[in-house]
Design an enzyme around this catalytic site. Sequence first.
Site, PDB file in Angstrom:
ATOM      1  N   ASP A 237     -26.032 -28.551 -10.514  1.00  0.00           N
ATOM      2  CA  ASP A 237     -26.021 -29.836 -11.239  1.00  0.00           C
ATOM      3  C   ASP A 237     -27.442 -30.269 -11.585  1.00  0.00           C
ATOM      4  O   ASP A 237     -27.837 -31.412 -11.347  1.00  0.00           O
ATOM      5  CB  ASP A 237     -25.323 -30.907 -10.401  1.00  0.00           C
ATOM      6  CG  ASP A 237     -24.925 -32.130 -11.239  1.00  0.00           C
ATOM      7  OD1 ASP A 237     -24.841 -31.995 -12.470  1.00  0.00           O
ATOM      8  OD2 ASP A 237     -24.719 -33.207 -10.659  1.00  0.00           O
ATOM      9  N   ASN A 242     -31.408 -35.877 -11.244  1.00  0.00           N
ATOM     10  CA  ASN A 242     -31.645 -35.225  -9.957  1.00  0.00           C
ATOM     11  C   ASN A 242     -33.061 -34.702  -9.808  1.00  0.00           C
ATOM     12  O   ASN A 242     -33.346 -33.933  -8.887  1.00  0.00           O
ATOM     13  CB  ASN A 242     -30.647 -34.067  -9.767  1.00  0.00           C
ATOM     14  CG  ASN A 242     -29.247 -34.562  -9.495  1.00  0.00           C
ATOM     15  OD1 ASN A 242     -29.057 -35.652  -8.978  1.00  0.00           O
ATOM     16  ND2 ASN A 242     -28.259 -33.761  -9.856  1.00  0.00           N
ATOM     17  N   ASP A 255     -30.452 -33.389  -4.369  1.00  0.00           N
ATOM     18  CA  ASP A 255     -29.013 -33.088  -4.383  1.00  0.00           C
ATOM     19  C   ASP A 255     -28.708 -31.608  -4.546  1.00  0.00           C
ATOM     20  O   ASP A 255     -27.740 -31.224  -5.215  1.00  0.00           O
ATOM     21  CB  ASP A 255     -28.302 -33.884  -5.482  1.00  0.00           C
ATOM     22  CG  ASP A 255     -28.144 -35.351  -5.103  1.00  0.00           C
ATOM     23  OD1 ASP A 255     -28.419 -35.684  -3.935  1.00  0.00           O
ATOM     24  OD2 ASP A 255     -27.766 -36.158  -5.967  1.00  0.00           O
TER      25      ASP A 255
END
Length: 596
Positions: A237, A242, A255
Amino acid sequence: MTMRQQNLPIEALEWIDERCAQFERDWQTGSAPDLQSVLPDDLPTPQREALLAELILLDVDYRRRRGQSPAEQEYLERFPGDGQAVRDAFNISGKPQAAFVPPAIERLGKLFPGLQILELIGAGGMGAVYKARQQGLDRLVALKVLPDEFGNDAKFALRFTREARTLAKLNHPNIVSVYEFGSVDGTFYFLMEYVEGSTLRAAVQSRQLGPEQALAVVPHLCDALQYAHDQGVIHRDIKPENILLGLGGSVKVADFGLARIIGNESASEPLTATHQIMGTPRYMAPEQLEATHSVDHRADIYSLGVVIYEMLTGELPIGRFAAPSAKVKIDVRLDEVVLRTLEKEPQRRYQRASQIKSDVQSITSTAQGGDAPTEIQSPHGAASPSAGDAVNSSGQAMLEQQELAGRLVLTRRQLMQRVATSLRPLFAGQLVQLVFGVGLIALGAYGWTRNTEVPHRLLCGIIVHVYGVAMVIAAAAVCIRIKQIDYSQSPEQISQGLGRVRSLRLFFGPLLGFAWWLLWIPVAVAIGFDEVVVYPNSLVPSLAIGVIGLVGSLGLYWRALRPGNPAAGRWRTKFAGGSLAAAVQTLREIQQAGIR
């Protein structure tokens, strides 16, 4: 009772984890282990259901990789007494779809007595992040709590325990460190490194990244991904949200693996926890969107390409998109790098993140005739080393630029926030003026509507009414101009916005301010003191003093601002107000520092 409603002890989950790991190793060695042989007969029912459900997930996954099409009915026939575990493995029961509501700070304070919860930083579908102080070590940390819906999900607890252990072992300067993880009263959490700064998303949205800053961030991201991939961890992701930009110039990826932990168990297709559609669609590789079973670290390479393209151009590479050099002045050789990361076929992309870093650094540290070079400035304003310079000098300049990138973005943000903060008193003052103007409108309306047959009261009421409207218009105009200032623009454009605010202040200031020399008379009449005010012995001197004061004030005002007066600029600053002067001064300092 379904497996999701069970709450197994950590010892049982660890035992299940070990059995599943061995089951995977057997598959990876080429043999197809038999489920019945791995599943002991003397297990307690809750533990047996949890183990069987996870083994079925793995078995389905590996069989699909071999081209088979295992169905739920097959497992129901093989395990007739474990129907609930089979259905749970195929995600029939699903999870609640209610929107995630971040827990209150007070509740978290009770769950984590060793932490002083300071504030909510952000929240999304994958949980909420809080800034906290770890009192025992006296350090700031980030507490990430996952949605409560996972609290009674034994399968999730198993996956969480397995994956979080791997994430906690990631130790790299460009990866947010995980200090601790676990579950408290059904609330799963990560205790992580706190990064003081901003996200890359905020920098991209505010258009604060020039090509040189964007390219300086890339090596950090490549280092983080390469390290994680070497450890067998795929992010899944990668997106600007992030990626964190620290105040000290650091770039950190957050993350890692969280998409794999949380998964997408509400999907309509019976995908496994490992190979579900995870991530953010706009940044996902084609194989992720197609939910194929060949998703590997090269999916992160594709997502990194999307991020690089967006940093350089401010747009996403959707549909038939142009090469980056067609949208921004960069070395055309960078087009090949970016487009190669965005290849639809994984085998045609870069195979390692370190290769992207090497190519980007090679291009940005050298100039090639005929190309549009990417000009990367050193912290002191000197251009990057030429092709003839030593390799060490090029590498050092690149490192300096990498460190500078984050600092420039965040320093600019903080300084522009000072400009915005300087205007707050002026904005608040205009709001007060607006309220006062509304009051005068009401007073004027009261004065003339009730005295239409008394000429002097009618006239005074209309004057007060019109003056109130003028005050409201002036205040609203200034407030609108202040709100229209876009602090993501260049200092020159922001300066033009401040100039428009000052022009309004200088126009309306004398119009409204000096009029009070005479306006108090109609105000007094509108209130009802006309018998005193219009008495000849008081009205004539008042009018005389008012006219003299108004004419004198306007004369002095014109002399102060007249063309050719060397002090006109200083007087304009005073008349515009200290709040606006502070904002202009701060912006001037930003321009002098060379921060764009």
